[in-house]
Design a protein around this motif. Sequence first.
Motif, PDB file in Angstrom:
ATOM      1  N   ALA A 117      63.608 138.643  34.258  1.00  0.00           N
ATOM      2  CA  ALA A 117      63.641 137.630  33.196  1.00  0.00           C
ATOM      3  C   ALA A 117      62.341 136.824  33.202  1.00  0.00           C
ATOM      4  CB  ALA A 117      64.831 136.698  33.428  1.00  0.00           C
ATOM      5  N   ALA A 118      62.111 136.118  32.073  1.00  0.00           N
ATOM      6  CA  ALA A 118      60.947 135.230  31.964  1.00  0.00           C
ATOM      7  C   ALA A 118      61.450 133.806  31.773  1.00  0.00           C
ATOM      8  CB  ALA A 118      60.105 135.641  30.756  1.00  0.00           C
ATOM      9  N   GLU A 119      60.587 132.840  32.094  1.00  0.00           N
ATOM     10  CA  GLU A 119      61.013 131.444  31.984  1.00  0.00           C
ATOM     11  C   GLU A 119      60.972 130.965  30.536  1.00  0.00           C
ATOM     12  OE1 GLU A 119      60.229 128.908  35.491  1.00  0.00           O
ATOM     13  OE2 GLU A 119      58.420 130.116  35.538  1.00  0.00           O
ATOM     14  N   LYS A 120      61.919 130.110  30.191  1.00  0.00           N
ATOM     15  CA  LYS A 120      61.882 129.467  28.873  1.00  0.00           C
ATOM     16  C   LYS A 120      60.975 128.248  28.967  1.00  0.00           C
ATOM     17  CE  LYS A 120      66.517 130.840  27.416  1.00  0.00           C
ATOM     18  NZ  LYS A 120      67.906 130.416  27.238  1.00  0.00           N
ATOM     19  N   VAL A 121      60.450 127.812  27.826  1.00  0.00           N
ATOM     20  CA  VAL A 121      59.631 126.595  27.806  1.00  0.00           C
ATOM     21  C   VAL A 121      60.269 125.576  26.862  1.00  0.00           C
ATOM     22  CG1 VAL A 121      57.432 127.646  28.438  1.00  0.00           C
ATOM     23  CG2 VAL A 121      58.150 127.630  26.057  1.00  0.00           C
ATOM     24  N   LEU A 122      59.697 124.372  26.816  1.00  0.00           N
ATOM     25  CA  LEU A 122      60.224 123.325  25.937  1.00  0.00           C
ATOM     26  C   LEU A 122      59.110 122.836  25.029  1.00  0.00           C
ATOM     27  CD1 LEU A 122      62.214 120.651  27.983  1.00  0.00           C
ATOM     28  CD2 LEU A 122      63.098 122.190  26.240  1.00  0.00           C
ATOM     29  N   PRO A 123      59.432 122.580  23.748  1.00  0.00           N
ATOM     30  CA  PRO A 123      58.406 121.985  22.890  1.00  0.00           C
ATOM     31  C   PRO A 123      58.395 120.464  23.035  1.00  0.00           C
ATOM     32  CG  PRO A 123      60.347 122.569  21.603  1.00  0.00           C
ATOM     33  CD  PRO A 123      60.670 122.878  23.039  1.00  0.00           C
ATOM     34  N   PHE A 124      57.241 119.883  23.368  1.00  0.00           N
ATOM     35  CA  PHE A 124      57.066 118.423  23.366  1.00  0.00           C
ATOM     36  C   PHE A 124      55.565 118.154  23.288  1.00  0.00           C
ATOM     37  CE2 PHE A 124      57.612 119.819  27.791  1.00  0.00           C
ATOM     38  CZ  PHE A 124      56.475 119.324  28.415  1.00  0.00           C
ATOM     39  N   LEU A 271      73.986 134.945  27.749  1.00  0.00           N
ATOM     40  CA  LEU A 271      73.285 135.904  28.617  1.00  0.00           C
ATOM     41  C   LEU A 271      71.785 135.624  28.647  1.00  0.00           C
ATOM     42  CD1 LEU A 271      75.221 139.199  27.687  1.00  0.00           C
ATOM     43  CD2 LEU A 271      75.679 137.583  29.544  1.00  0.00           C
ATOM     44  N   GLY A 272      71.363 134.526  28.026  1.00  0.00           N
ATOM     45  CA  GLY A 272      69.961 134.109  28.123  1.00  0.00           C
ATOM     46  C   GLY A 272      69.108 134.416  26.912  1.00  0.00           C
ATOM     47  N   GLY A 273      69.650 135.037  25.874  1.00  0.00           N
ATOM     48  CA  GLY A 273      68.852 135.330  24.667  1.00  0.00           C
ATOM     49  C   GLY A 273      69.146 136.736  24.177  1.00  0.00           C
ATOM     50  N   HIS A 274      68.092 137.455  23.766  1.00  0.00           N
ATOM     51  CA  HIS A 274      68.297 138.828  23.274  1.00  0.00           C
ATOM     52  C   HIS A 274      68.530 139.773  24.443  1.00  0.00           C
ATOM     53  CE1 HIS A 274      66.625 137.397  19.399  1.00  0.00           C
ATOM     54  NE2 HIS A 274      67.457 138.315  18.946  1.00  0.00           N
ATOM     55  N   TYR A 290      68.676 153.224  30.689  1.00  0.00           N
ATOM     56  CA  TYR A 290      69.672 152.332  31.285  1.00  0.00           C
ATOM     57  C   TYR A 290      69.013 150.983  31.576  1.00  0.00           C
ATOM     58  CZ  TYR A 290      72.394 156.588  32.150  1.00  0.00           C
ATOM     59  OH  TYR A 290      73.104 157.751  31.995  1.00  0.00           O
ATOM     60  N   VAL A 291      69.836 149.960  31.778  1.00  0.00           N
ATOM     61  CA  VAL A 291      69.314 148.634  32.152  1.00  0.00           C
ATOM     62  C   VAL A 291      70.103 148.108  33.351  1.00  0.00           C
ATOM     63  CG1 VAL A 291      68.426 147.903  29.906  1.00  0.00           C
ATOM     64  CG2 VAL A 291      70.855 147.582  30.420  1.00  0.00           C
ATOM     65  N   ALA A 292      69.488 147.183  34.086  1.00  0.00           N
ATOM     66  CA  ALA A 292      70.201 146.559  35.216  1.00  0.00           C
ATOM     67  C   ALA A 292      69.534 145.243  35.565  1.00  0.00           C
ATOM     68  CB  ALA A 292      70.167 147.491  36.432  1.00  0.00           C
ATOM     69  N   GLY A 293      70.344 144.268  35.989  1.00  0.00           N
ATOM     70  CA  GLY A 293      69.805 142.994  36.458  1.00  0.00           C
ATOM     71  C   GLY A 293      69.580 142.016  35.322  1.00  0.00           C
ATOM     72  N   ASP A 294      68.695 141.054  35.559  1.00  0.00           N
ATOM     73  CA  ASP A 294      68.505 139.958  34.608  1.00  0.00           C
ATOM     74  C   ASP A 294      68.057 140.426  33.221  1.00  0.00           C
ATOM     75  OD1 ASP A 294      69.349 138.065  36.392  1.00  0.00           O
ATOM     76  OD2 ASP A 294      67.382 137.166  36.747  1.00  0.00           O
ATOM     77  N   VAL A 295      67.412 141.579  33.119  1.00  0.00           N
ATOM     78  CA  VAL A 295      66.984 142.051  31.789  1.00  0.00           C
ATOM     79  C   VAL A 295      68.201 142.383  30.921  1.00  0.00           C
ATOM     80  CG1 VAL A 295      66.781 144.533  32.328  1.00  0.00           C
ATOM     81  CG2 VAL A 295      65.300 143.511  30.589  1.00  0.00           C
ATOM     82  N   SER A 296      69.329 142.639  31.555  1.00  0.00           N
ATOM     83  CA  SER A 296      70.527 142.965  30.771  1.00  0.00           C
ATOM     84  C   SER A 296      71.353 141.719  30.485  1.00  0.00           C
ATOM     85  CB  SER A 296      71.377 144.001  31.517  1.00  0.00           C
ATOM     86  OG  SER A 296      71.974 143.420  32.642  1.00  0.00           O
ATOM     87  N   GLY A 297      70.927 140.556  31.010  1.00  0.00           N
ATOM     88  CA  GLY A 297      71.643 139.289  30.854  1.00  0.00           C
ATOM     89  C   GLY A 297      71.378 138.484  32.116  1.00  0.00           C
ATOM     90  N   VAL A 298      70.913 137.239  31.952  1.00  0.00           N
ATOM     91  CA  VAL A 298      70.495 136.466  33.131  1.00  0.00           C
ATOM     92  C   VAL A 298      71.712 136.072  33.952  1.00  0.00           C
ATOM     93  CG1 VAL A 298      69.372 134.343  33.900  1.00  0.00           C
ATOM     94  CG2 VAL A 298      68.405 135.664  31.993  1.00  0.00           C
TER      95      VAL A 298
END
Length: 364
Positions: A117-124, A271-274, A290-298
């Motif tokens: 997964a990647a980190e989300k950011v905040l707009p400010f 699940l954290g987004g798309h 196939y997918v596994a881990g945070d890429v399939s949902g955090v």
Amino acid sequence: MTQTEILVIGGGPAGLRAAAAAAELGAQVLLIEEMDWLGGQLVKQTHKFFGSKEQYASRRGIDIARVLAEELDNHDRVTVWTGAPVLGIYEDGVVTAQKDNRHVKIRPRRIIVATGAAEKVLPFPNNDLPGIYGAGAVQTLMNLHGVLPGRRVLMVGAGNIGLIVSYQLLQAGVEVAAVIEGAPRIGGYLVHASKIRRAGVPILTRYTIKEALGRDMVTGAVIQQLDDHWQPVPGTEQTLEVDVICLAVGLTPLADLLWQAGCEMRFIPELGGHVPCRNHLLETTRPGIYVAGDVSGVEEASAAMVEGRLAGLAAARSLGYGGPEAESCIENALEQLHGLRSGPAGDKIRSGLKKLLGEEGAVC
Ligand SMILES: Cc1cc2nc3c(=O)[nH]c(=O)nc-3n(C[C@H](O)[C@H](O)[C@H](O)COP(=O)(O)OP(=O)(O)OC[C@H]3O[C@@H](n4cnc5c(N)ncnc54)[C@H](O)[C@@H]3O)c2cc1C
């Protein structure tokens, strides 16, 4: 062109377990990791993990990474490339990567994407000033490179990551001015919150960051209270003198390769987004991927390890490996996942998976 039966992309807990499981059933595996080391997020985690005993709970993340990487040494069917980012998955099934400064092509029969997964950011206002980091970046600086991010930090986010990284900052001798959290309650486990509270760090719920202060670098932050509708309450602004603002506001699946490969994706906030649509064996809508881990949902490392094992077994079985033994291993992995997600801690994940997969766990 490099040929392999199964290509695993990502050497975190999900990818490491996927590679081991597929090799255990007899498949040839190539695991590719972009960093120079294996372990993914685990190598930055100096705290003892929560989760299940089978997935090494109560050991430190960094030690779990070592154990998982060593497990691969028992499998001579697994080849590992580190320092090799995967660049693309193409329509004809060819995958490209960068290795030793060369562009290489791989033709796998099955692919397991475990890119995390990647980190989300905040707009400010001023959120691009030097001194503003994601929590993962702070951990990389401190725990991998031994570099302090600054002297005094404002932590934004009181989920487990915000709380754990605050404690690690304190351990490294950095002052934490406050932890602020927009929600009315602390999101992380009480055990982590208690440790930093005992150290005298205030945790302010229903607070957000209004703006960062500074010209060439962060010199302060203005925080502000939120009402029950998440609206700023005028007149509640406070200025904190800090040289670091650390954002721990969630993770989102790192799914670029899946988008490029044409896998069907759906937006599931829980699940954290798309996230990729897939069946209960973690095969996406593009057969053979196939997918596994945070890429399939955090989620958490425990679930990432079990999903990795499940995807590895399923991919190897689809190539004819394992026989009846594969069936019982798959059943066992599905039961473990179910167990990990039962109980109140799994509420969010269960509700996200229900939206994605429906009650039956069919491909959406
Ligand atoms: C501060 C913090 C504390 C945590 N504490 C806990 C805890 O106590 N208990 C728990 O269970 N979980 C915890 N977690 C969560 C856990 O670390 C993650 O859920 C887990 O690491 C996910 O595993 P993964 O293999 O899916 O992804 P990751 O660990 O992120 O691994 C993904 C790997 O893929 C590689 N990669 C990405 N893109 C590419 C590419 N294009 N080519 C090649 N390689 C690529 C990355 O470099 C990385 O090594 C914590 C996380 C954080 C950030």
